[in-house]
Write a protein that holds these residues in place. Structure first.
Motif, short mmCIF file in Angstrom:
data_model
loop_
_atom_site.label_atom_id
_atom_site.label_comp_id
_atom_site.label_asym_id
_atom_site.label_seq_id
_atom_site.Cartn_x
_atom_site.Cartn_y
_atom_site.Cartn_z
N UNK A 369 -12.90 13.26 -23.34
CA UNK A 369 -13.68 14.10 -23.89
C UNK A 369 -12.83 14.40 -22.14
N UNK A 370 -13.16 14.31 -21.06
CA UNK A 370 -12.82 14.09 -20.05
C UNK A 370 -11.47 15.03 -19.38
N UNK A 372 -10.12 17.05 -21.58
CA UNK A 372 -10.71 17.80 -22.97
C UNK A 372 -11.04 19.06 -21.55
N UNK A 373 -12.53 18.05 -21.38
CA UNK A 373 -13.33 19.25 -20.43
C UNK A 373 -12.87 19.90 -18.67
N UNK A 377 -12.77 23.83 -19.05
CA UNK A 377 -13.47 24.25 -18.03
C UNK A 377 -12.83 24.52 -16.78
N UNK A 380 -15.36 22.94 -13.60
CA UNK A 380 -14.98 21.53 -13.75
C UNK A 380 -14.07 21.29 -12.65
N UNK B 19 -22.39 13.59 -27.12
CA UNK B 19 -21.16 14.45 -27.75
C UNK B 19 -20.34 14.23 -27.29
N UNK B 369 -22.37 17.13 -17.07
CA UNK B 369 -21.41 18.18 -17.65
C UNK B 369 -20.82 18.33 -18.38
N UNK B 370 -20.02 17.65 -18.54
CA UNK B 370 -19.01 17.24 -19.95
C UNK B 370 -20.00 17.21 -21.16
N UNK B 371 -21.04 16.60 -21.37
CA UNK B 371 -21.18 16.62 -22.78
C UNK B 371 -22.67 17.36 -22.87
N UNK B 373 -21.44 20.51 -21.67
CA UNK B 373 -20.57 21.72 -22.11
C UNK B 373 -20.40 20.89 -23.60
N UNK B 374 -20.09 20.22 -23.77
CA UNK B 374 -19.66 19.74 -25.55
C UNK B 374 -20.41 19.92 -26.67
#
Lengths: 417, 429
Positions: A369-370, A372-373, A377, A380, B19, B369-371, B373-374
């Motif tokens: 997830x990290x 991907x973010x 982004x 980010x 998420x 932020x990660x959560x 934005x998902x």
């Protein structure tokens, strides 16, 4: 101080940390450091401390004339010093194989007969302890604990041991009894124990049964990178996610591979790099092939020197999924060149870094997830890049040096009372 | 006669669940109901119920002289209705006494007043309707999310017909001016501004149980004494805080509820009244107008918007979210509309703050932020599925108009056919 490695010839993080710490400490005007390593190469930076090569310290009395000694070791040690140290031989070490100068040939690496080399190092320590003048003994990591302990017994000066790692970190719990006993004896004999993180401190207290009062954490820092701007990022279509380090059980490479697999299921324009070598490398290559992503997953082999920073600077994400990392300097190095980092909560450096993403080493989902973010982004990426760099530039060895000094002062004030 | 105007704010965000990005496009439910309920029950039991009971007692024992007002966000009301209906009932009881006023605020406790004015108006209306429906009276006073105020916001609010607005005392706005007067909008004198007394409010909210504070312990007598020793012509003391201060930040054991209960008695002894915002703006004359060119809030010492909009992460999230505002408002999809509201709560952005992530349930701003934005990525995909981004907003509007007017047009045409038919029939006769 007793160490095992010193830059530029280093094999792991220990050498880097020894260098940074001593350099930071040398900024205190009233500090004079002699640093013993098994085998110096002569190109070490001696501007702020004195390097003593254990391989040039006589442990068996041999008659040699000044010119001969000069011819043999003059390039690295003054013959007068050799003769002066020779007066410190008080014990009979003839059982140890020595050369024509009465010195021991150290490899300065991590050879098969490491345990023998460690005890030979002890012999050198006895000579130094008899002959030299010092206030405190500081031993870096278990390899040098026996030397430190022996020096303490001879000189009666206090001993501080510096735990950069324990065998619990290296072995995921399957400790080697010989190593453990050396570590334990070193810690038991020490007047104070310095650990590189709270994580290590807890291990020392819980697994080595040390008095918490006697164990203090001094987090590592990072040397400023003078040419940080010279490392640039080539614009490319695909994002690069990098794992850099020894490919061993301790570093958690398989979690990186699995996280990569998750990411690639959702998006294609990311490439993964595993830089370094180690005993799990072939297993990782197999795993990558099994997951069917060999076209997106690359192995570079062992990198060194400038290559390391270049690789880091070219990456969009640096990831360190270590299962157990006493400190872990490389995320700080990545941050210096402006690369966003993901680190496991089981790393010591997680205790002092805030502009990084922390996940559990086993939490592949969070890791994916990290990644991907960050690659999706720009905000980010930018935040982690800029704030991370700013943060890491404020972590200084000078401050770590002050903490060590405070420990010295404390130990000395209680000693011999 | 001097007046104290008490107001309390209640807001609880819907917490997002963990998420992951591989759920984007698969899972359209974003909320962690367990966490939300847990938080609601916690705050209800520790604070709201006791506080409501205390206020009811105070009103009763002072014969309705004690008065205070509330601003409860729409999403908080929804959560209370679902997880703690007894609190809604007890607010209804309070409403019946006539000593309590309910103010209005953007339904989702959103930052729409800054980023999307149409949305801001829509949410104010939505919230006013909800308050009227629950408590029987349409609000006339606006308490914007986090007390955000600027001249521009005041103008929108005034044009919508609201009479008064609450503003925090920011030193760089007030200058030498005292907060203890009624003020009016910088150029629309119809809109009155009530300025929260920063010092006295925080004495209760943050310093009440602080042992290192010089004035500890704070008694009702002492507190009222301070108010009565203010200059003679300072008539309006506005005291405002988050409602959960009573019982959580200042837990029951600190004596906060006894302190409150003692206030009316000492106030009356000193000839001090309690007043509601709507009464203040009728009874008192504004001392002057107040110009607030840039938005201010009630958080921190800087009183600015940086806790929500201060860093790149927050900017990015807010820009992505509000870029689709117009489109979402065109949608008819109920579920989408609701998610749109909940995702706007200011809390989600506060959790991304590096300096002030108040009440966060994340380990770091980056995780928040990660959560978020998902979740937002999935939401945006849904919006896109309704109205593809390839179509411009205006074009879309035209198309929608055509579709919506279809029936009318058909009807008209049918009528025409009928007319023609009857005419034809007549002719043939």
């Amino acid at each position: 101080m007793f160490g095992w490695e010193f830059p530029p010839h280093i094999l792991g993080g220990l050498g880097t940390a020894s260098y940074g710490l001593t350099k930071g400490m040398s900024q205190q005007q009233d500090m004079e450091i002699s640093f013993v390593i098994p085998k110096p190469h002569g190109d070490e930076d001696q501007s702020f401390l004195k390097i003593i090569g254990a391989c040039n310290v006589p442990v068996v009395w041999k008659e040699n004339n000044w010119d001969y000694v000069n011819q043999r070791i003059g390039w690295i040690m003054h013959p007068d010093e050799y003769f002066w140290l020779r007066n410190g031989i008080k014990y009979d070490f003839t059982r140890i194989g020595t050369n024509d100068l009465g010195c021991i040939d150290f490899s300065g690496r991590y050879p098969e007969n490491l345990i023998e080399e460690i005890s030979n190092y002890e012999a050198v320590a006895s000579v130094l302890a008899h002959q030299m003048n010092f206030d405190i003994i500081h031993s870096h990591d278990w390899l040098t604990y026996p030397a430190g302990v022996f020096a303490k017994q001879i000189s009666g000066k206090p001993l501080v041991v510096h735990v950069h790692a324990t065998d619990f970190d290296r072995s995921r719990g399957q400790v080697n009894p010989t190593v453990y006993s050396i570590e334990k004896r070193g810690m038991d004999s020490a007047d104070h124990i310095i650990t590189v993180s709270e994580l290590t401190r807890r291990t020392v207290i819980e697994k080595y049964y040390q008095d918490p009062q006697k164990v203090t954490t001094v987090h590592n820092a990072v040397e400023p990178l003078p040419n940080a701007d010279s490392f640039t990022k080539t614009p490319r279509q695909d994002k690069v996610v990098t794992f850099l380090g020894r490919i061993t059980m301790q570093k958690g490479p398989e979690y990186f591979v699995e996280a990569a697999h998750r990411v690639l299921q959702k998006t294609k324009d990311v490439r993964f790099v595993m830089a370094g070598s180690g005993d799990m490398m072939n297993a990782m290559i197999d795993l990558v092939a099994k997951r069917g992503m060999a076209d997106r997953f690359h192995f570079t082999g062992f990198l060194k020197g400038r290559q390391v920073h270049e690789m880091l600077a070219e990456s969009d994400v640096y990831i360190m999924p270590s299962v157990s990392e006493p400190f872990g300097i490389s995320p700080l190095e990545a941050m210096q060149v402006g690369t966003p980092t993901i680190i496991s909560k089981q790393s010591g450096c997680a205790e002092i870094l805030s502009n990084t993403i922390k996940t559990d080493y086993w939490d592949i989902d969070a890791m994916a997830d990290a990644i991907y973010s960050i690659v999706k982004n720009p905000a980010m990426y930018k935040s982690l890049r800029e704030l991370g760099r700013e943060e890491v530039n404020n972590i200084k060895w000078y401050d770590a040096g002050l903490k060590v000094r405070a420990i010295y002062n404390d130990v000395l004030s209680h000693y011999n009372k | 006669m001097r007046n104290i105007c008490f107001f309390f704010q209640i807001h609880l965000p819907f917490r997002l669940k963990r998420y992951r990005f591989f759920e984007i496009g698969q899972d359209h439910y974003y909320y962690d109901d367990f966490q939300t309920e847990d938080r609601v029950r916690n705050v209800v039991e520790q604070s709201y119920l006791t506080a409501n009971r205390t206020i009811a007692d105070m009103i009763k024992s002072s014969n309705g002289k004690f008065r205070c007002s509330f601003s409860i966000s729409g999403v908080a009301l929804e959560q209370l209705e679902q997880y703690a209906p007894e609190v809604i009932d007890s607010f209804k009881e309070l409403a019946k006494t006539g000593s309590v006023e309910f103010m209005t605020e953007p339904y989702a406790h959103s930052l729409s007043s800054i980023f999307d004015h149409n949305e801001f108006e829509k949410q104010l209306k939505l919230h006013s309707n909800k308050i009227e429906e629950l408590f029987g009276k349409r609000p006339t006073t606006v308490f914007n999310s986090e007390m955000i105020y600027s001249d521009e916001i005041g103008e929108i609010v005034s044009k919508m017909g609201y009479k008064a607005m609450l503003v925090d005392e920011a030193k760089y706005i007030m200058g030498w001016k005292s907060p203890n007067y009624l003020y009016s909008h910088s150029y629309l004198s119809k809109l009155k501004l009530l300025i929260r007394n920063h010092k006295l409010s925080d004495d209760i909210a943050f310093r009440f149980s602080d042992h290192s504070w010089n004035d500890f312990p704070l008694t009702a007598e002492k507190f009222i004494g301070w108010i009565s020793s203010l200059p003679e012509d300072e008539k309006l003391i506005n005291l405002g805080m988050g409602y959960e201060i009573l019982g959580i930040k200042q837990h029951a054991g600190t004596g906060i509820f006894d302190f409150l209960k003692a206030l009316p008695y000492h106030a009356m002894e000193q000839q001090i009244n309690f007043i509601l915002p709507s009464e203040a703006n009728k009874k008192l004359d504004p001392a002057s107008n107040l110009s607030v060119p840039y938005p201010i809030s009630w958080v921190g010492n800087d009183k600015d918007l940086t806790p929500w909009t201060g860093n790149d992460l927050q900017q990015e999230a807010l820009n992505k979210l509000y870029a689709v505002g117009e489109r979402v408002r065109l949608c008819q999809d109920k579920a989408l509309q609701r998610d749109w509201l909940i995702l706007q709560s200011s809390d989600h952005f506060r959790y991304m703050s590096h300096k002030d992530a108040y009440n966060t349930n994340y380990d770091s701003p980056y995780e928040a932020f990660i959560n978020y934005m998902n979740v937002l990525a999935d939401f945006l995909e849904r919006v896109d599925a309704q109205y593809p981004t390839t179509i411009e907003n205006e074009e879309l509007n035209e198309l929608l108009k055509t579709i919506n007017n279809q029936e009318k047009e058909i009807e008209e045409l049918e009528n025409e056919i009928k007319k023609l038919k009857t005419r034809k029939a007549k002719k043939t006769e």
